[in-house]
Design an enzyme around this catalytic site. Sequence first.
Site, PDB file in Angstrom:
ATOM      1  CD  GLU A  84      -3.079  -0.931   0.444  1.00  0.00           C
ATOM      2  OE1 GLU A  84      -3.143   0.093  -0.262  1.00  0.00           O
ATOM      3  OE2 GLU A  84      -3.951  -1.807   0.451  1.00  0.00           O
ATOM      4  CB  CYS A  89      -1.996   7.061   0.959  1.00  0.00           C
ATOM      5  SG  CYS A  89      -3.312   6.218   1.823  1.00  0.00           S
TER       6      CYS A  89
HETATM    7  P1  NAP Z   1       8.211   5.469   4.520  1.00  0.00           P
HETATM    8  O1  NAP Z   1       9.315   6.399   4.750  1.00  0.00           O
HETATM    9  O2  NAP Z   1       8.262   4.577   3.326  1.00  0.00           O
HETATM   10  O3  NAP Z   1       8.076   4.608   5.858  1.00  0.00           O
HETATM   11  C1  NAP Z   1       7.100   3.614   6.001  1.00  0.00           C
HETATM   12  C2  NAP Z   1       7.660   2.495   6.831  1.00  0.00           C
HETATM   13  O4  NAP Z   1       8.725   1.865   6.093  1.00  0.00           O
HETATM   14  C3  NAP Z   1       8.271   2.945   8.138  1.00  0.00           C
HETATM   15  O5  NAP Z   1       8.009   1.985   9.122  1.00  0.00           O
HETATM   16  C4  NAP Z   1       9.749   3.010   7.816  1.00  0.00           C
HETATM   17  O6  NAP Z   1      10.577   2.863   8.923  1.00  0.00           O
HETATM   18  C5  NAP Z   1       9.884   1.822   6.905  1.00  0.00           C
HETATM   19  N1  NAP Z   1      11.086   1.872   6.051  1.00  0.00           N
HETATM   20  C6  NAP Z   1      11.774   2.952   5.651  1.00  0.00           C
HETATM   21  N2  NAP Z   1      12.816   2.571   4.882  1.00  0.00           N
HETATM   22  C7  NAP Z   1      12.781   1.234   4.811  1.00  0.00           C
HETATM   23  C8  NAP Z   1      13.574   0.253   4.156  1.00  0.00           C
HETATM   24  N3  NAP Z   1      14.644   0.577   3.413  1.00  0.00           N
HETATM   25  N4  NAP Z   1      13.253  -1.044   4.297  1.00  0.00           N
HETATM   26  C9  NAP Z   1      12.162  -1.393   5.013  1.00  0.00           C
HETATM   27  N5  NAP Z   1      11.379  -0.524   5.660  1.00  0.00           N
HETATM   28  C10 NAP Z   1      11.674   0.779   5.549  1.00  0.00           C
HETATM   29  O7  NAP Z   1       6.813   6.228   4.418  1.00  0.00           O
HETATM   30  P2  NAP Z   1       6.244   7.298   5.425  1.00  0.00           P
HETATM   31  O8  NAP Z   1       6.892   8.597   5.136  1.00  0.00           O
HETATM   32  O9  NAP Z   1       6.293   6.782   6.797  1.00  0.00           O
HETATM   33  O10 NAP Z   1       4.711   7.339   4.998  1.00  0.00           O
HETATM   34  C11 NAP Z   1       4.247   8.126   3.982  1.00  0.00           C
HETATM   35  C12 NAP Z   1       4.072   7.319   2.708  1.00  0.00           C
HETATM   36  O11 NAP Z   1       3.183   6.238   2.939  1.00  0.00           O
HETATM   37  C13 NAP Z   1       3.408   8.155   1.630  1.00  0.00           C
HETATM   38  O12 NAP Z   1       3.996   7.862   0.389  1.00  0.00           O
HETATM   39  C14 NAP Z   1       1.968   7.678   1.679  1.00  0.00           C
HETATM   40  O13 NAP Z   1       1.243   7.913   0.509  1.00  0.00           O
HETATM   41  C15 NAP Z   1       2.147   6.235   1.969  1.00  0.00           C
HETATM   42  N6  NAP Z   1       0.905   5.667   2.511  1.00  0.00           N
HETATM   43  C16 NAP Z   1       0.193   4.799   1.744  1.00  0.00           C
HETATM   44  C17 NAP Z   1      -1.008   4.301   2.214  1.00  0.00           C
HETATM   45  C18 NAP Z   1      -1.820   3.335   1.396  1.00  0.00           C
HETATM   46  O14 NAP Z   1      -2.714   2.726   1.938  1.00  0.00           O
HETATM   47  N7  NAP Z   1      -1.564   3.173   0.106  1.00  0.00           N
HETATM   48  C19 NAP Z   1      -1.463   4.675   3.463  1.00  0.00           C
HETATM   49  C20 NAP Z   1      -0.713   5.572   4.211  1.00  0.00           C
HETATM   50  C21 NAP Z   1       0.487   6.060   3.739  1.00  0.00           C
HETATM   51  P3  NAP Z   1      11.374   4.109   9.566  1.00  0.00           P
HETATM   52  O15 NAP Z   1      10.340   5.032  10.114  1.00  0.00           O
HETATM   53  O16 NAP Z   1      12.208   3.465  10.592  1.00  0.00           O
HETATM   54  O17 NAP Z   1      12.155   4.746   8.458  1.00  0.00           O
END
Ligand code: NAP
Length: 454
Positions: A228, A262
Amino acid sequence: MALATINPFNGEHVKSLDGSTASEIDVALAGAASSAPIWAATTFARRAALMRNVAAILRGQSESWAQLITLEMGKIIREARAEVEKCAVTCEFYAEHAERFLADEEIESDAGLSYVAYFPLGTVLAVMPWNFPFWQVFRFAAPALMAGNTAVLKHASNVPQCSLAIEAIFRDAGFSEGVFRSLLIPGAQVQGLIADPRIHAVSVTGSEATGRKIAAAAGAALKKTVLELGGSDAFVVLADADLELAASIGVAARYLNGGQSCIAAKRFILVESVADRFLELFRRRAGALRLGDPGDEGTDVGPMARADLRDELDRQVQDSVRMGAVPVMGCGPVSGPGFFYRISILDRVQPGMRAYEEEIFGPVAIVIRAADEEDALRIANDSRYGLGGSIWTRDIGKGEHMARRLQSGAAFVNGMVRSDARLPFGGIKASGYGRELSYLGIREFVNAKTVWIK
Ligand code: NAP
């Protein structure tokens, strides 16, 4: 490694928490693995009773969970309360319907009896974001656990107290410790977990970049994933739209959660003949929103969750302005403590600008003008993302036809894109794959087994 709660309202360091050690991670994975067969053999009635306990704990202490959400990521308190309630509703939804969603399905064949039966996969690793720190986790956990899986949560590093609170809620509801565990680890440590044989599948909600890394690691380990990811939802206003209604819902759809959703309306695609009129109505309503302390009942929009996210948003905006986009309102950070960004509108956004090509995750409405309806649909589909989108028109037949041609996992006509436990949720293209919620969500982390009897 320590994780910390930083209050986005004032930038103050609130609390540090020790990260999970290697031996704690091992104990969690071992516990999840040994609990898996016991939990899989537990009846639906028993699982449902525990899930209803979770809903009761969520509601019983709703105010304290809401305050924790507000403290850690800056969501306004009214929205935080609504988030907790939505989690409770979803726990109850799966408590009630999981058995029916996973009932055997007979299929006629050359067998005396043939059918599909659904069995849990084992332990699912959930990698979750901070923007809806309770909802994202419960949206995954309620169906995954009701299907008989155990779960290990790796939450975003800026919401460690939410992560531990959710683990405690499951424990207090009567789930054995191995069924739901939370690990405090940075994203960089996730790859090793995916490779661990005690993990059977991965659910990730997060950015496109993270989704690609996790999908690659899970692909190498041949593990099922649901992704997602980000979105850049179109909000398409046609010439015959109810402009007052569209502007009022459009403001909610863009600025809810400080624009950090999102499925927020991110690209306002306006048919030229009504663009100026819509923009004026939208600007007036957006201008009336109160930016401020997320803990105050009267605040409409709080700070962004982290300073680095606010700074990156501003870079996207300023790069686009340099290329000719026109700031109509805001378009800059608020000086002083806290991670505030002005409630903003950016008009005349064009292909090639960052605001056109990338996800805009904050309180900035992007306006793109279209020559006519077909052009509006073309622009709506001219995105690397495909999560949701909405069409605004008084002609329902036309709206439905356009909704069906929108390249997205969800298309709404005259309504704000939102998630609902009863309806499937997910995306296509760079927004990921797989579905959460409804009967489709609970069938993601199961083995759909064919049984054939002569
Ligand atoms: P993110 O930076 O991708 O982080 C999401 C999760 O992934 C966090 O737990 C993060 O941990 C972890 N993560 C980061 N780098 C990683 C890696 N290399 N390997 C594995 N895990 C890793 O996203 P965010 O800034 O928290 O959230 C915003 C994004 O989520 C936006 O793009 C939004 O659109 C999307 N989103 C999508 C949905 C949907 O349902 N489609 C819903 C909500 C949000 P750390 O915090 O430790 O870095």
